[in-house]
Scaffold this motif. Structure first.
Motif, PDB file in Angstrom:
ATOM      1  N   UNK A 194       0.832  -1.206   0.000  1.00 38.34           N
ATOM      2  CA  UNK A 194       0.000   0.000   0.000  1.00 38.34           C
ATOM      3  C   UNK A 194       0.866   1.255   0.000  1.00 38.34           C
ATOM      4  N   UNK A 195       0.372   2.287  -0.677  1.00 41.22           N
ATOM      5  CA  UNK A 195       1.004   3.609  -0.552  1.00 41.22           C
ATOM      6  C   UNK A 195      -0.070   4.682  -0.657  1.00 41.22           C
ATOM      7  N   UNK A 196       0.150   5.775   0.060  1.00 40.27           N
ATOM      8  CA  UNK A 196      -0.849   6.850   0.108  1.00 40.27           C
ATOM      9  C   UNK A 196      -2.064   6.440   0.909  1.00 40.27           C
ATOM     10  N   UNK A 197      -1.914   5.396   1.695  1.00 33.89           N
ATOM     11  CA  UNK A 197      -3.064   4.817   2.392  1.00 33.89           C
ATOM     12  C   UNK A 197      -3.140   5.289   3.840  1.00 33.89           C
ATOM     13  N   UNK A 198      -4.368   5.470   4.299  1.00 33.90           N
ATOM     14  CA  UNK A 198      -4.604   5.795   5.704  1.00 33.90           C
ATOM     15  C   UNK A 198      -5.237   4.566   6.359  1.00 33.90           C
ATOM     16  N   UNK A 199      -4.508   3.952   7.274  1.00 25.32           N
ATOM     17  CA  UNK A 199      -5.040   2.801   8.004  1.00 25.32           C
ATOM     18  C   UNK A 199      -5.927   3.341   9.118  1.00 25.32           C
ATOM     19  N   UNK A 200      -7.221   3.126   8.990  1.00 19.77           N
ATOM     20  CA  UNK A 200      -8.158   3.666   9.979  1.00 19.77           C
ATOM     21  C   UNK A 200      -8.479   2.607  11.021  1.00 19.77           C
ATOM     22  N   UNK A 201      -8.288   2.962  12.286  1.00 21.83           N
ATOM     23  CA  UNK A 201      -8.508   2.009  13.377  1.00 21.83           C
ATOM     24  C   UNK A 201      -9.603   2.576  14.282  1.00 21.83           C
TER      25      UNK A 201
END
Ligand SMILES: NC(=O)c1ccc[n+]([C@@H]2O[C@H](COP(=O)([O-])OP(=O)(O)OC[C@H]3O[C@@H](n4cnc5c(N)ncnc54)[C@H](OP(=O)(O)O)[C@@H]3O)[C@@H](O)[C@H]2O)c1
Length: 202
Positions: A194-201
């Motif tokens: 992944x790139x430019x990705x926001x891992x939302x938790x």
């Protein structure tokens, strides 16, 4: 593979460190902090970031689990509070990337920290909303610029279960998450594509 972890002594950083240490990839880990870790850095100073990289040399992955911002009611916030917040959590992490790219091996990655307050505002949290959104947008924008197969992502967690005793009163109505869930996203970020990705938790 060599991993630089800024903020490795904190609540989040310790959990990321634990995941890295138990990983089958046998990462060589360098922990950095202002007063803790293997090497000293104050992310709010570009000179300090340069000094750190001069000491440690090239790395494969750069993780930030650090950065703070002022928490105050809007009526009492000052220009100094705004500058502190931007200089610390936003520009601190941006400069870690701008300087760090010169010390990052091909196919390397950056993973920065943002947070829930950009999407779910809380009282006294306007500075954190501002800098968190800045970090997430910077990551999206920077991702399409990088060459040498360098990737950049960010992790956006809710407040941690482990931080509720300290911050719970500020996060009324926000559902907490275990810090380990956020820590695992940093591993996913460095090991995935992944790139430019926001891992939302949350
Ligand atoms: N706690 C939560 O519930 C939560 C939820 C979502 C997002 N976040 C975000 O996650 C990040 C870490 O939070 P945390 O609760 O783990 O914080 P923490 O426990 O206070 O730890 C912060 C870590 O960062 C280092 N640090 C702080 N300022 C630094 C600087 N200017 N330069 C270099 N290192 C610095 C500290 O070490 P030294 O003191 O040695 O510098 C420490 O290792 C923050 O950006 C926070 O906004 C936290």
């Amino acid at each position: 593979m060599k991993v630089l972890l800024v903020g490795g002594s904190g609540t989040l950083g310790s959990a990321v460190l634990k995941e890295l240490k138990s990983n089958k990839n046998n990462y060589e880990i360098i922990v950095a902090g202002r007063n803790s870790g293997d090497v000293r850095v104050d992310m709010s100073s570009v000179e300090s970031i340069k000094n750190m990289f001069e000491q440690i040399g090239k790395v494969d992955h750069i993780i930030s689990a650090a950065g703070s911002a002022a928490m105050k009611p809007i009526e009492t916030l000052t220009n100094e509070d705004a500058m502190y917040s931007v200089q610390n959590k936003l520009i601190g992490q941006v400069n870690l990337v701008l300087v760090g790219q010169n010390y990052l091996n091909d196919k390397g990655s950056f993973t920065l920290i943002t947070g829930v307050i950009k999407d779910q505002p809380i009282k006294m949290g306007s500075m954190l909303s501002m800098v968190n959104a800045g970090v997430a947008s910077f990551v999206k924008g920077a991702a399409i610029d990088f060459e040498r197969d360098i990737r950049i992502n960010c992790v956006s967690p809710s407040v941690f279960d482990e931080s509720m005793e300290a911050y719970g009163e500020y996060f009324k109505g926000v559902k907490p998450v275990p810090v380990a869930n956020a820590a695992k996203c940093f591993i996913e970020s460095i090991e995935g594509d992944m790139t430019g990705h926001e891992f939302i938790v949350y």
